[in-house]
Design a protein around this motif. Structure first.
Motif, short mmCIF file in Angstrom:
data_model
loop_
_atom_site.label_atom_id
_atom_site.label_comp_id
_atom_site.label_asym_id
_atom_site.label_seq_id
_atom_site.Cartn_x
_atom_site.Cartn_y
_atom_site.Cartn_z
N HIS A 116 -6.94 34.11 13.47
CA HIS A 116 -7.04 35.37 14.19
C HIS A 116 -6.70 36.53 13.26
O HIS A 116 -6.08 36.33 12.20
CB HIS A 116 -6.08 35.38 15.39
CG HIS A 116 -6.54 34.50 16.52
ND1 HIS A 116 -7.52 34.88 17.39
CD2 HIS A 116 -6.15 33.24 16.90
CE1 HIS A 116 -7.72 33.90 18.27
NE2 HIS A 116 -6.89 32.90 17.99
N SER A 117 -7.12 37.74 13.62
CA SER A 117 -6.86 38.93 12.81
C SER A 117 -5.62 39.65 13.32
O SER A 117 -5.31 39.64 14.52
CB SER A 117 -8.06 39.86 12.83
OG SER A 117 -9.20 39.21 12.29
N ASP A 118 -4.92 40.32 12.39
CA ASP A 118 -3.78 41.13 12.79
C ASP A 118 -4.25 42.52 13.20
O ASP A 118 -5.46 42.78 13.31
CB ASP A 118 -2.75 41.20 11.67
CG ASP A 118 -3.31 41.83 10.38
OD1 ASP A 118 -4.36 42.53 10.45
OD2 ASP A 118 -2.71 41.63 9.31
N ALA A 119 -3.31 43.42 13.43
CA ALA A 119 -3.65 44.76 13.89
C ALA A 119 -4.50 45.53 12.89
O ALA A 119 -5.23 46.45 13.26
CB ALA A 119 -2.37 45.54 14.20
N ARG A 120 -4.43 45.15 11.62
CA ARG A 120 -5.21 45.82 10.58
C ARG A 120 -6.56 45.13 10.34
O ARG A 120 -7.30 45.52 9.43
CB ARG A 120 -4.42 45.88 9.28
CG ARG A 120 -3.13 46.69 9.39
CD ARG A 120 -2.44 46.75 8.04
NE ARG A 120 -1.20 47.52 8.12
CZ ARG A 120 -0.39 47.75 7.08
NH1 ARG A 120 -0.72 47.26 5.88
NH2 ARG A 120 0.71 48.45 7.22
N GLY A 121 -6.85 44.10 11.13
CA GLY A 121 -8.12 43.41 10.98
C GLY A 121 -8.13 42.36 9.90
O GLY A 121 -9.19 41.83 9.55
N ARG A 122 -6.95 42.01 9.37
CA ARG A 122 -6.86 41.00 8.32
C ARG A 122 -6.45 39.67 8.94
O ARG A 122 -5.71 39.65 9.93
CB ARG A 122 -5.85 41.41 7.26
CG ARG A 122 -6.22 42.70 6.53
CD ARG A 122 -5.11 43.13 5.59
NE ARG A 122 -3.85 43.35 6.32
CZ ARG A 122 -2.74 43.83 5.74
NH1 ARG A 122 -2.74 44.11 4.44
NH2 ARG A 122 -1.65 44.00 6.47
N PRO A 123 -6.89 38.54 8.35
CA PRO A 123 -6.47 37.24 8.89
C PRO A 123 -4.96 37.12 8.86
O PRO A 123 -4.30 37.52 7.90
CB PRO A 123 -7.12 36.23 7.92
CG PRO A 123 -8.25 36.98 7.29
CD PRO A 123 -7.81 38.40 7.20
N VAL A 124 -4.37 36.59 9.94
CA VAL A 124 -2.93 36.42 9.99
C VAL A 124 -2.49 35.43 8.92
O VAL A 124 -3.27 34.59 8.45
CB VAL A 124 -2.47 35.94 11.38
CG1 VAL A 124 -2.83 36.96 12.43
CG2 VAL A 124 -3.08 34.58 11.71
N THR A 125 -1.24 35.52 8.52
CA THR A 125 -0.72 34.68 7.45
C THR A 125 -0.37 33.28 7.96
O THR A 125 -0.31 33.03 9.17
CB THR A 125 0.54 35.31 6.85
OG1 THR A 125 1.56 35.35 7.86
CG2 THR A 125 0.25 36.71 6.34
#
Length: 565
Positions: free
Chosen positions: A261-270
């Motif tokens: 899933h993506s975080d609030a910035r649109g990057r894949p979560v760690t």
């Protein structure tokens, strides 16, 4: 007696209107802005068997067939697509718009009755790949080269803008990539192949990572272990291929993609987010899977073109190794037909380069003029059929190849000789005529290509027994008073592509018959042209041929007879 011809209607839609209007089940016309109706089309609503159906025609009706759609909400049904369209085989009936609509509606009603009885439920398994594709996310694709009857395992995949490409191994991926794109693929990832013990109903197609995990646990003996091992690495994305076999024996493989899933910035979560609440590396695989986003992929089989034959014959052809000696007009066509028929490994031998005089009938066109025929054809065939096991070309005469590198022609299942050379064929007859070596299929054409021959020579027989000491056939089918174009310099083409096509088909068919186990002894087949083409060549059939094989059919024919021993 003259057959009655029905005049085409002036206004097909008005006729259908008049037919629908008195029906008690009729619910009216579809509005012109309904999504099912294209510009200029029309549609009618009707209630039948407890369902509301839409009968839709386009602007070309009655020259196109009516389509029938299911309206409203419905569970997954066999032979009904995601948009509600019935998969029917109703015919086009241009002379009678009403009959065309009646037929389409009647077939739809019959299908609804079969669905209600459960007699079509098997179709969910039989066409599993099609139903999966209908419910996939639009624009997300998987292109797979996964042979059937595989155990659950780690596979190789790579992603491009065109989609995810999945293969059984990195070696298979790199081979396909080199054939198709003439380059290596640097970024190769690991994916999961999950062998299913049963193919699920569309209502059970997974929508989430957790549902995928549950499906794997319930429907696979060993897939959960493979999937778990990959999930513990918490990849950014993971291709999961679900594969299984329908009751009929038909193989299926479809793709699903797990992505973080993506975080609030649109990057894949760690990875830390994926494994929260658990020590690193100790998160249960089902929890990891639940925390991924699942996409069902529109899936295409990269080897779908080979589905004409039974699987065991496809496998036999895919492992077959065939040498085509002589890659001129005839040999190039035979090589390409064998590749397109599923032969997996080709060795091509020819010393010549392509000239302008060849391009009307040679499989390599103007873009290859000046290029070696053998290596050029090997590259072209691999590019067009990237799932082929391998193609290799040798740009020298077969007599020299046998002296310099005879090992290059070892391990063959069949040799096809299209050299039109007495010396080359004699060398092949001598080399391969020994016990333990594969048979040779010799192919040649008579003057003006009015006859073509293909003879499969098995161990114990000789090609040369059918010729005199200088290579003249002991039995000719045709004779002609028309001069043959001068061969010295090869500035003209003595026959065309249409005549050649018959010889290509004759030779390729006999080669496939042998590889499929249908030709098991020395076999001689001959194609003979029609009487009109024979007359154009100022030719006739020889008395010896007629005495041996009978008078040919004026429309042309293929005949068979014993080889001359």
């Amino acid at each position: 007696m003259t057959a009655h011809v029905h005049p085409l209607p002036v206004d097909a839609v008005a006729l259908v209107d008049s037919w629908f209007s008195p029906l008690k089940s009729f619910r009216g016309r579809l509005p012109s802005n309904d999504p099912l109706i294209a510009a200029g089309g029309a549609g009618w609503l009707i209630r039948t068997r407890g369902r509301e159906l839409a009968v839709v025609v386009d602007v070309a009706f009655p020259f196109t067939r009516p389509r029938v759609y299911l309206r409203g909400n419905w569970p997954a049904m066999p032979h009904i697509e995601r948009d509600g369209r019935f998969c029917l085989r109703n015919p086009e009936i241009p002379a009678s718009p009403i009959a065309a609509v009646e037929r389409a509606l009647g077939e739809a009603r019959a299908l609804l009755a079969d669905i209600a009885s459960g007699s079509e439920d098997h179709d969910f398994e039989e066409d599993f790949g099609l139903y999966w594709r209908q419910s996939a996310e639009v624009g997300l694709r998987a292109r797979l080269l996964i042979p059937g009857d595989q155990a659950s395992s780690i596979i190789a995949w790579s992603a491009t803008q065109a989609g995810a490409y999945g293969f059984l191994s990195t070696e298979a991926l790199q081979r396909w990539w080199a054939h198709r794109f003439d380059s290596d693929r640097s970024h190769v990832r690991q994916g999961a192949l999950v062998a299913l013990t049963r193919l699920p109903h569309p209502d059970l197609y997974p929508r989430t990572g957790l549902e995928l995990w549950d499906l794997v646990v319930q429907c696979s003996r060993d897939g959960a272990e493979v999937l778990a091992g990959l999930l513990r690495q918490t990849p950014k994305s993971l291709l999961v291929v679900l594969a299984g076999t329908a009751l009929s024996g038909r193989h299926h493989a479809v793709g699903a993609m797990l992505t973080r899933h993506s975080d609030a910035r649109g990057r894949p979560v760690t990875r830390r987010v994926i494994e929260h609440d658990y020590p690193r590396g100790k998160t249960p695989p089902e929890i990891i899977c639940e925390r991924y986003r699942l996409s069902r992929l529109e899936t295409e089989a990269l080897d779908a073109a080979g589905t004409r034959l039974p699987y065991e014959e496809r496998d036999r052809l895919a492992s077959a190794r065939v040498a085509v000696i002589g890659c001129g007009a005839l040999g190039s066509g035979v090589a390409r037909l064998l590749a397109k028929s599923g032969v997996g490994h080709l060795v091509l031998v020819d010393p010549e380069r392509l000239g302008w005089e060849n391009i009307r009938r040679h499989q390599l066109g103007a873009g290859f003029v000046g290029s070696p025929k053998a290596t050029g054809l090997a590259k072209a065939i691999a590019h067009e059929n990237p799932d082929i096991g391998g193609t290799i070309g040798y740009d020298l005469a077969v007599e020299k190849l046998l002296l310099a590198n005879a090992k290059s022609l070892e391990g063959l299942d069949l040799v096809v000789a299209c050299t039109a050379s007495w010396s080359a064929n004699s060398a092949l007859d001598d080399f391969f005529g020994r016990p333990g070596r594969p048979p040779v299929l010799y192919a040649w054409m008579e003057a003006h290509a009015v006859a073509a021959h293909a003879v499969l020579i098995m161990t114990g027989n000789s090609y040369r027994s059918g010729f005199d000491i200088v290579g003249n056939p002991k039995l000719m089918a045709s004779q002609s008073s028309k001069a043959i174009p001068a061969a010295c310099g090869a500035l003209t083409s003595p026959f065309g592509a249409i005549e050649l096509a018959h010889a290509e088909t004759l030779t390729s068919r006999l080669a496939l018959d042998f590889l499929r186990g249908k030709a098991v002894s020395t076999t001689w087949r001959t194609w003979l042209t029609d009487s009109e083409t024979l007359a154009d060549a100022e030719g006739s059939w020889t008395k010896d041929w007629i005495a041996a094989r009978g008078s040919p059919d004026p429309q042309g024919q293929v005949s068979a007879g014993p080889w001359l021993v």
